[in-house]
Motif scaffolding. Structure first.
Motif, PDB file in Angstrom:
ATOM      1  N   SER A  54      35.135 -27.471  29.979  1.00 10.15           N
ATOM      2  CA  SER A  54      35.389 -27.185  28.566  1.00 10.15           C
ATOM      3  C   SER A  54      36.630 -26.301  28.535  1.00 10.15           C
ATOM      4  O   SER A  54      37.228 -26.038  29.574  1.00 10.15           O
ATOM      5  CB  SER A  54      34.192 -26.507  27.910  1.00 10.15           C
ATOM      6  OG  SER A  54      34.090 -25.168  28.342  1.00 10.15           O
ATOM      7  N   SER A  55      36.969 -25.793  27.371  1.00  6.58           N
ATOM      8  CA  SER A  55      38.178 -24.970  27.269  1.00  6.58           C
ATOM      9  C   SER A  55      38.067 -23.654  28.029  1.00  6.58           C
ATOM     10  O   SER A  55      39.087 -23.070  28.401  1.00  6.58           O
ATOM     11  CB  SER A  55      38.512 -24.700  25.803  1.00  6.58           C
ATOM     12  OG  SER A  55      37.476 -23.950  25.199  1.00  6.58           O
ATOM     13  N   GLN A  56      36.843 -23.164  28.290  1.00  2.78           N
ATOM     14  CA  GLN A  56      36.679 -21.882  28.972  1.00  2.78           C
ATOM     15  C   GLN A  56      35.786 -21.944  30.209  1.00  2.78           C
ATOM     16  O   GLN A  56      35.582 -20.930  30.868  1.00  2.78           O
ATOM     17  CB  GLN A  56      36.116 -20.848  28.000  1.00  2.78           C
ATOM     18  CG  GLN A  56      37.065 -20.533  26.874  1.00  2.78           C
ATOM     19  CD  GLN A  56      36.543 -19.405  25.994  1.00  2.78           C
ATOM     20  OE1 GLN A  56      35.419 -18.952  26.129  1.00  2.78           O
ATOM     21  NE2 GLN A  56      37.385 -18.956  25.092  1.00  2.78           N
ATOM     22  N   ILE A  57      35.261 -23.100  30.536  1.00  2.00           N
ATOM     23  CA  ILE A  57      34.317 -23.243  31.646  1.00  2.00           C
ATOM     24  C   ILE A  57      34.864 -24.239  32.661  1.00  2.00           C
ATOM     25  O   ILE A  57      35.326 -25.322  32.301  1.00  2.00           O
ATOM     26  CB  ILE A  57      32.942 -23.718  31.151  1.00  2.00           C
ATOM     27  CG1 ILE A  57      32.334 -22.681  30.212  1.00  2.00           C
ATOM     28  CG2 ILE A  57      32.005 -23.999  32.319  1.00  2.00           C
ATOM     29  CD1 ILE A  57      31.054 -23.151  29.531  1.00  2.00           C
ATOM     30  N   GLY A  58      34.785 -23.857  33.935  1.00  2.00           N
ATOM     31  CA  GLY A  58      35.228 -24.750  34.997  1.00  2.00           C
ATOM     32  C   GLY A  58      34.205 -24.829  36.113  1.00  2.00           C
ATOM     33  O   GLY A  58      33.318 -23.975  36.233  1.00  2.00           O
ATOM     34  N   LEU A  59      34.337 -25.873  36.931  1.00  2.00           N
ATOM     35  CA  LEU A  59      33.471 -26.085  38.079  1.00  2.00           C
ATOM     36  C   LEU A  59      34.326 -26.001  39.334  1.00  2.00           C
ATOM     37  O   LEU A  59      35.238 -26.813  39.522  1.00  2.00           O
ATOM     38  CB  LEU A  59      32.792 -27.459  37.988  1.00  2.00           C
ATOM     39  CG  LEU A  59      31.832 -27.821  39.114  1.00  2.00           C
ATOM     40  CD1 LEU A  59      30.594 -26.918  39.077  1.00  2.00           C
ATOM     41  CD2 LEU A  59      31.418 -29.284  39.002  1.00  2.00           C
TER      42      LEU A  59
ATOM     43  N   PRO B 273      25.456 -24.156  31.596  1.00  2.00           N
ATOM     44  CA  PRO B 273      25.925 -24.735  30.330  1.00  2.00           C
ATOM     45  C   PRO B 273      25.923 -26.270  30.348  1.00  2.00           C
ATOM     46  O   PRO B 273      26.111 -26.891  31.396  1.00  2.00           O
ATOM     47  CB  PRO B 273      27.359 -24.220  30.192  1.00  2.00           C
ATOM     48  CG  PRO B 273      27.457 -23.065  31.105  1.00  2.00           C
ATOM     49  CD  PRO B 273      26.466 -23.288  32.199  1.00  2.00           C
ATOM     50  N   ASP B 274      25.731 -26.850  29.185  1.00  2.28           N
ATOM     51  CA  ASP B 274      25.709 -28.308  29.054  1.00  2.28           C
ATOM     52  C   ASP B 274      26.975 -28.943  29.617  1.00  2.28           C
ATOM     53  O   ASP B 274      26.920 -30.017  30.207  1.00  2.28           O
ATOM     54  CB  ASP B 274      25.539 -28.726  27.589  1.00  2.28           C
ATOM     55  CG  ASP B 274      24.170 -28.369  27.033  1.00  2.28           C
ATOM     56  OD1 ASP B 274      23.244 -28.107  27.842  1.00  2.28           O
ATOM     57  OD2 ASP B 274      24.021 -28.349  25.800  1.00  2.28           O
ATOM     58  N   ALA B 275      28.129 -28.292  29.441  1.00  3.22           N
ATOM     59  CA  ALA B 275      29.397 -28.847  29.918  1.00  3.22           C
ATOM     60  C   ALA B 275      29.392 -29.025  31.432  1.00  3.22           C
ATOM     61  O   ALA B 275      29.954 -29.993  31.951  1.00  3.22           O
ATOM     62  CB  ALA B 275      30.558 -27.949  29.497  1.00  3.22           C
TER      63      ALA B 275
ATOM     64  N   ALA C 229      29.468 -35.186  36.936  1.00  2.00           N
ATOM     65  CA  ALA C 229      28.867 -36.080  37.925  1.00  2.00           C
ATOM     66  C   ALA C 229      28.274 -35.293  39.085  1.00  2.00           C
ATOM     67  O   ALA C 229      27.229 -35.665  39.622  1.00  2.00           O
ATOM     68  CB  ALA C 229      29.918 -37.073  38.428  1.00  2.00           C
ATOM     69  N   GLU C 230      28.931 -34.186  39.474  1.00 11.43           N
ATOM     70  CA  GLU C 230      28.404 -33.376  40.574  1.00 11.43           C
ATOM     71  C   GLU C 230      27.015 -32.866  40.238  1.00 11.43           C
ATOM     72  O   GLU C 230      26.113 -32.923  41.069  1.00 11.43           O
ATOM     73  CB  GLU C 230      29.316 -32.163  40.855  1.00 11.43           C
ATOM     74  CG  GLU C 230      30.616 -32.509  41.496  1.00 11.43           C
ATOM     75  CD  GLU C 230      31.667 -32.927  40.466  1.00 11.43           C
ATOM     76  OE1 GLU C 230      32.750 -33.318  40.893  1.00 11.43           O
ATOM     77  OE2 GLU C 230      31.425 -32.877  39.257  1.00 11.43           O
ATOM     78  N   PHE C 231      26.833 -32.358  39.044  1.00  9.72           N
ATOM     79  CA  PHE C 231      25.549 -31.788  38.647  1.00  9.72           C
ATOM     80  C   PHE C 231      24.508 -32.884  38.464  1.00  9.72           C
ATOM     81  O   PHE C 231      23.364 -32.735  38.885  1.00  9.72           O
ATOM     82  CB  PHE C 231      25.700 -30.973  37.359  1.00  9.72           C
ATOM     83  CG  PHE C 231      24.528 -30.085  37.063  1.00  9.72           C
ATOM     84  CD1 PHE C 231      24.534 -28.755  37.457  1.00  9.72           C
ATOM     85  CD2 PHE C 231      23.414 -30.563  36.398  1.00  9.72           C
ATOM     86  CE1 PHE C 231      23.457 -27.921  37.196  1.00  9.72           C
ATOM     87  CE2 PHE C 231      22.335 -29.740  36.122  1.00  9.72           C
ATOM     88  CZ  PHE C 231      22.354 -28.415  36.530  1.00  9.72           C
ATOM     89  N   GLN C 232      24.892 -33.978  37.824  1.00 14.72           N
ATOM     90  CA  GLN C 232      23.928 -35.019  37.468  1.00 14.72           C
ATOM     91  C   GLN C 232      23.500 -35.898  38.628  1.00 14.72           C
ATOM     92  O   GLN C 232      22.345 -36.275  38.718  1.00 14.72           O
ATOM     93  CB  GLN C 232      24.492 -35.909  36.367  1.00 14.72           C
ATOM     94  CG  GLN C 232      24.561 -35.223  35.038  1.00 14.72           C
ATOM     95  CD  GLN C 232      24.977 -36.180  33.937  1.00 14.72           C
ATOM     96  OE1 GLN C 232      25.189 -37.367  34.155  1.00 14.72           O
ATOM     97  NE2 GLN C 232      25.097 -35.650  32.744  1.00 14.72           N
TER      98      GLN C 232
END
Length: 147
Positions: free
Chosen positions: A54-59, A119-121, A126-129
């Motif tokens: 998202s605009s403020q969240i990264g993996l 967070p939902d984002a 794909a990594e999480f799911q």
């Protein structure tokens, strides 16, 4: 030397990830610009990426080093380089999934969190799911200013 991804690095990054049994299935042409790489001479010996969710969240993903250069502080440099790239893109919260490296990431300020509080984002990746097992540890690093 740590540097942003450059055209032509794809094969070296994929080789390192495959040799370390890390996920490559979801990497595409849009993924490469999120990588930082570590070179030793002409050889690519490490890589890491921050995938914006998202605009403020990264993996934070794909942190990998050639076994020959481990235990010299390069992993820390890769993570810091990826975080710097995230900061440049306005990210404040960074998450990661790991099967084996939670102690390493905890030394860098990441804390384990419950999967349900992710967070939902991040859960939509794909990594999480599907790509990382449900047993993978989820960790979070928070900054009050952009990472």
């Amino acid at each position: 030397m740590l540097s942003p991804y450059q055209s032509g690095d794809e094969a070296g990054i994929q080789r390192l990830l495959s040799e370390a049994d890390l996920v490559v299935d979801d990497l595409d042409e849009n993924s490469w610009s999120h990588f930082v790489v570590l070179r030793r001479g002409d050889q690519l010996v490490g890589a890491a990426a921050i995938q914006p969710c998202s605009s403020q969240i990264g993996l934070l993903r794909s942190v990998v080093l050639d076994p020959a250069v481990r235990h010299h502080g390069y992993g820390r440099r890769l993570v810091t380089g990826a975080e710097d790239l995230g900061r440049e893109n306005g990210l404040r919260d960074i998450y990661l999934l790991t099967n084996t490296a939670a102690p390493f990431f905890s030394l860098l300020g990441y804390r384990e969190i419950d999967r349900q509080s992710t967070p939902d984002a991040v859960q939509a990746t794909a990594e999480f799911q599907q790509l990382c097992p449900a047993s993978a540890v989820v960790m979070r690093k928070i900054r009050s200013r952009p990472l």
